[in-house]
Design an enzyme around this catalytic site. Structure first.
Site, short mmCIF file in Angstrom:
data_model
loop_
_atom_site.label_atom_id
_atom_site.label_comp_id
_atom_site.label_asym_id
_atom_site.label_seq_id
_atom_site.Cartn_x
_atom_site.Cartn_y
_atom_site.Cartn_z
N CYS A 30 0.91 -1.34 -0.03
CA CYS A 30 -0.01 0.07 0.03
C CYS A 30 0.69 1.20 -0.02
O CYS A 30 2.13 1.20 0.11
CB CYS A 30 -0.89 0.04 1.26
SG CYS A 30 -0.05 0.05 2.92
N CYS A 33 3.11 1.64 2.98
CA CYS A 33 4.21 1.10 2.91
C CYS A 33 5.18 1.81 2.28
O CYS A 33 6.56 1.74 2.69
CB CYS A 33 4.15 -0.39 2.18
SG CYS A 33 2.83 -1.40 2.99
N ASP A 439 0.75 8.31 -33.51
CA ASP A 439 2.02 8.13 -34.19
C ASP A 439 1.57 7.77 -35.77
O ASP A 439 0.44 7.33 -35.92
CB ASP A 439 2.65 6.75 -34.02
CG ASP A 439 3.78 6.40 -34.58
OD1 ASP A 439 4.79 6.94 -34.72
OD2 ASP A 439 3.82 4.94 -34.99
N ASP A 638 2.92 2.17 -31.97
CA ASP A 638 3.04 0.72 -32.07
C ASP A 638 4.35 0.36 -31.96
O ASP A 638 4.64 -0.78 -32.12
CB ASP A 638 2.50 0.40 -33.30
CG ASP A 638 3.30 0.97 -34.50
OD1 ASP A 638 3.87 1.95 -34.68
OD2 ASP A 638 3.45 0.14 -35.41
N ASP A 642 7.97 4.69 -29.65
CA ASP A 642 6.58 5.34 -29.16
C ASP A 642 6.64 5.08 -27.67
O ASP A 642 5.86 5.74 -26.82
CB ASP A 642 5.46 4.86 -29.56
CG ASP A 642 5.29 4.94 -31.14
OD1 ASP A 642 5.55 6.21 -31.66
OD2 ASP A 642 5.06 4.11 -32.08
#
Length: 750
Positions: A30, A33, A439, A638, A642
């Site tokens: 969490c 932590c 892109d 893709d 990128d």
């Protein structure tokens, strides 16, 4: 805004005489932590500064090596209940192994909690009169509470920091329900003496834990692959490298490579570091940098980059940047920083729980005290019942189900529409997106060169086609594959050429049946004094304005054919861009290609905002620039090039046919080449968020009505007290209504 003015979120500047290192942290469950780990690190003598990122489970530490060592830091962290991975070579693999182990443990806990909860629910709802019903439920409930022990541990950690979240709600409601029920099982006389049948809530305690564990499992599954993109990026660099010393080749680990060393690269190999070609020539696939599908010609004096892939030729290059200085290493570093600099979106449930939990606790205690003051003869018994009933009816079952059930159904709905969603954050943010960055190559376009036009100027095209097919089949040029694909559609067999020569930078030459044939650019024709008709020149200029590459096929005397090659725009790209723009979303295009090609493609799909000649870091900077202007940005790409921008964006979307790294970094993957899936994904986000808000509304309305009744608010008016069993049934009904509302998402049309 100038991109150069945008400063990414970074660590404080390093002090003189200190070292700075980033290390994986394990066993954090969490945000509290992360606070604990950070405070422990900062408290160590010799540590200048430190920071912990819960999202990517890492800690950066600036320290004085002469005053503290990494093993000492690890020992301090272990004493606080966590662990630090200090093995630099295998840190990523070790962290991934810990995450996999944690996921499997959580999966086992969830399955067993569900199995043990079923008989408890059956007995609690329908078999209360069976012999030894309560002792049997105690035996079955205890293992479930043990399986959910992390909720109690985390609630304690939150309490130490003065905070409350869902774990606090779970720990309170299940802990009180079990302890109250166990007391009533062991000492039923306490209630019998007061004329009250002792109620038990074992089924409430076990079901809550089982449901919340399921939600945690779904969350952990989404988080378990966060480091896979970095691992795959690191995998792009070969482990060993072939160097040339004193005329002899030998293989050494890439870590031992130094600047100035002569490196040998053979066909098909990855380039290990950045440098400059010294001898030889080849074509190199640089799509990880530029995103462009056509490999780049490399000759002496040309730069090469780590992680790019050599094609059919071989060459030698001199190493200039090694280790963390290479372009690939910089990409890895920026992806890590982009992933780490984004704080995880705090769930609405946790925000409200921070207020809701103290309020519920206050109401429960107040109702108990009020009964002691005003309750009369059975004040203690009624006060205890009121306190427990308030906590049970306020249990977070409906609250805990509100988000995960809607997310589960939303993710399923997305999958039906070719939209794969990794986590809830994307669904939470998608409805707010007002800027989409696309892109070009592989996203707007098909991602591979194809022959778009073929004009024959000579007779006997069948015979000439066979010659052209033979020449392009022998050529190493990347565009030759596009020509071969086009010609094979005509069912023509290649001829056997008498001779074949490749002319670097211009094309190829061959001899067949005594005739010299040429395939290449205009410069090649000029060398052989081949004239090009004016009518053909007009057509060629038109193709070039459309950013197409022109290839000539000729004999040594005349032009036989002219071909135009381009990366074609997908059929649905213009429609998808229009759909986004009609929703009021600004659409941008970024590409590593030249300005002429960028302008042509942007014009075809209706995008007015675009940038050309963009490097990976420039894409990430552009996304930061838009975010700096207050926009919520979705990045669609893709390729490896990128990945930095995808990691930086608020919502990251990868094309399913793209690189594995892009898909790992992205939180949404489209398993279709149709860009119309993007507006569908954003619409799905709007519908899912609306459903989550409806679920939360009903969960809280139920609590707003039920809690005062459980506290006994109506008792002074009409003597009404809420039966704890009715409270349990109401809790189940609220959960049922939340699940049913979430299932309505299946019927929406995107």
């Amino acid at each position: 805004m100038d991109a150069d003015t945008i400063v990414p979120a970074s660590k404080p500047s390093q002090k003189v005489g200190t070292s700075k290192i980033t290390l994986p942290v394990t066993d954090m469950t969490c945000a509290a932590c992360a606070v604990s780990v950070e405070s422990v690190l900062k408290a160590q003598e010799g540590v200048q500064d430190a920071g912990v990122n819960f999202a990517n489970q890492t800690a950066w530490v600036e320290y004085h090596p002469s005053r503290i060592t990494l093993p000492q830091m690890r020992q301090a962290i272990q004493s606080a209940g966590y662990d630090l991975i200090i093995d630099q070579e295998n840190a990523t693999e070790q962290q991934a192994a810990v995450q996999r182990r944690h996921y499997q443990e959580l999966k086992t806990k969830t399955v067993w909690a569900a199995i043990l909860s079923v008989p408890v629910v059956v007995i609690g709802m329908f078999g209360m009169d069976m012999p030894y019903a309560n002792p049997v439920m105690v035996v079955l409930s205890l293992p479930v509470l043990w399986l959910g022990r992390n909720f109690y541990v985390n609630a304690y950690k939150q309490a130490r920091h003065g905070k409350a979240n869902m774990d606090t709600l779970v720990a309170l409601s299940t802990g009180v329900a079990f302890l109250f029920s166990a007391f009533n099982t062991l000492y039923p006389e306490f209630w019998h003496q007061r004329g009250i049948h002792p109620p038990v809530y074992f089924e409430a305690a076990t079901v809550i834990i089982a449901f919340i564990l399921l939600g945690k499992l779904l969350e952990e599954r989404a988080k378990s692959n966060t480091s896979s993109a970095i691992k795959k990026l690191m995998g792009l660099q070969p482990k060993t490298v072939r160097i040339l010393e004193n005329g002899t080749e030998r293989e050494v680990p890439v870590a031992q490579l130094s600047v100035g060393t002569l490196v040998v690269v053979r066909p098909g190999e990855k380039i290990p570091v950045d440098g400059t070609v010294a001898a030889g020539s080849s074509y190199v696939d640089e799509s990880m940098i530029s995103g462009e599908p056509v490999p780049v010609a490399k000759q002496a004096g040309e730069p090469v980059f780590a992680g790019t892939v050599n094609q059919k030729g071989s060459f030698r290059f001199r190493a200039e940047k090694v280790g963390g200085e290479t372009l690939l290493a910089q990409i890895i570093k920026m992806v890590q920083e982009a992933q780490g600099s984004k704080a995880p979106v705090q769930k609405l449930v946790d925000k409200v729980a921070g207020i809701f939990v103290p309020v519920v606790m206050g109401i429960a205690v107040f109702s108990f005290l009020a009964w002691q003051v005003l309750g009369g003869e059975n004040a203690l018994a009624q006060g205890l019942l009121a306190l427990v009933t308030v906590l049970v009816i306020a249990c977070p079952c409906a609250l805990g189900l509100a988000t995960p059930t809607a997310i589960m159904v939303g993710v399923g709905k997305g999958a039906e529409n070719n939209i794969l969603i990794k986590d809830a954050e994307s669904l939470e943010l998608g409805h707010r997106v007002n800027a989409v960055v696309l892109d070009k190559t592989g996203t707007i376009t098909e991602g591979k060169p194809a022959v778009t036009d073929l004009v024959w100027l000579a007779d006997q095209p069948q015979r000439h086609t066979a010659v052209l097919l033979a020449m392009e089949s022998s050529s190493e040029h990347p565009l030759a594959e596009a020509v071969v694909r086009r010609l094979r559609e005509q069912a023509v067999d290649p001829v056997n050429l008498t001779s074949f020569d490749s002319i670097t930078g211009r094309g190829v030459k061959a001899v067949y049946e005594g005739e010299t044939y040429l395939v290449g650019n205009r410069k090649l024709l000029g060398e052989y004094h081949v004239e090009v008709a004016a009518t053909i020149d007009t057509q060629v200029r038109a193709w070039q304005e459309q950013a197409k590459t022109v290839v000539y096929f000729a004999t040594s005397r005349t032009v036989l054919a002219v071909l135009a090659i381009a990366d074609q725009v997908k059929a649905t790209s213009r429609q998808a861009v229009g759909n986004l723009q009609r929703q009021g979303i600004e659409v941008y295009m970024l590409t590593g290609d030249n300005a002429q090609t960028a302008k042509a493609v942007a014009g075809q799909v209706g995008i007015s905002r675009y940038q050309a000649d963009v490097l990976p870091a420039d894409k990430a900077d552009f996304v930061k620039q838009l975010q700096g202007e207050g926009k919520v940005v979705a990045m669609v790409g893709d390729g490896i090039n990128d990945s930095q921008a995808l990691a930086q964006a608020d919502v990251s979307i990868a094309m399913g046919r793209g690189s594995d790294i892009a898909m790992d970094v992205a939180k949404v993957t489209l398993i279709t080449s149709d860009l119309n899936a993007i507006p569908k994904a954003l619409n799905l986000s709007r519908q899912t968020v609306r459903t989550i808000r409806q679920n939360l509304f009903w969960a809280f309305i139920y609590n707003l009505i039920g809690i005062p009744l459980a506290a006994g608010l109506l008792y002074p008016i009409n003597g009404f007290l809420l039966n704890p069993m009715i409270a349990g049934a109401a809790m189940a009904l609220s959960s049922f209504s939340v699940v049913t509302n979430s299932l309505r998402l299946k019927t929406i049309k995107l």
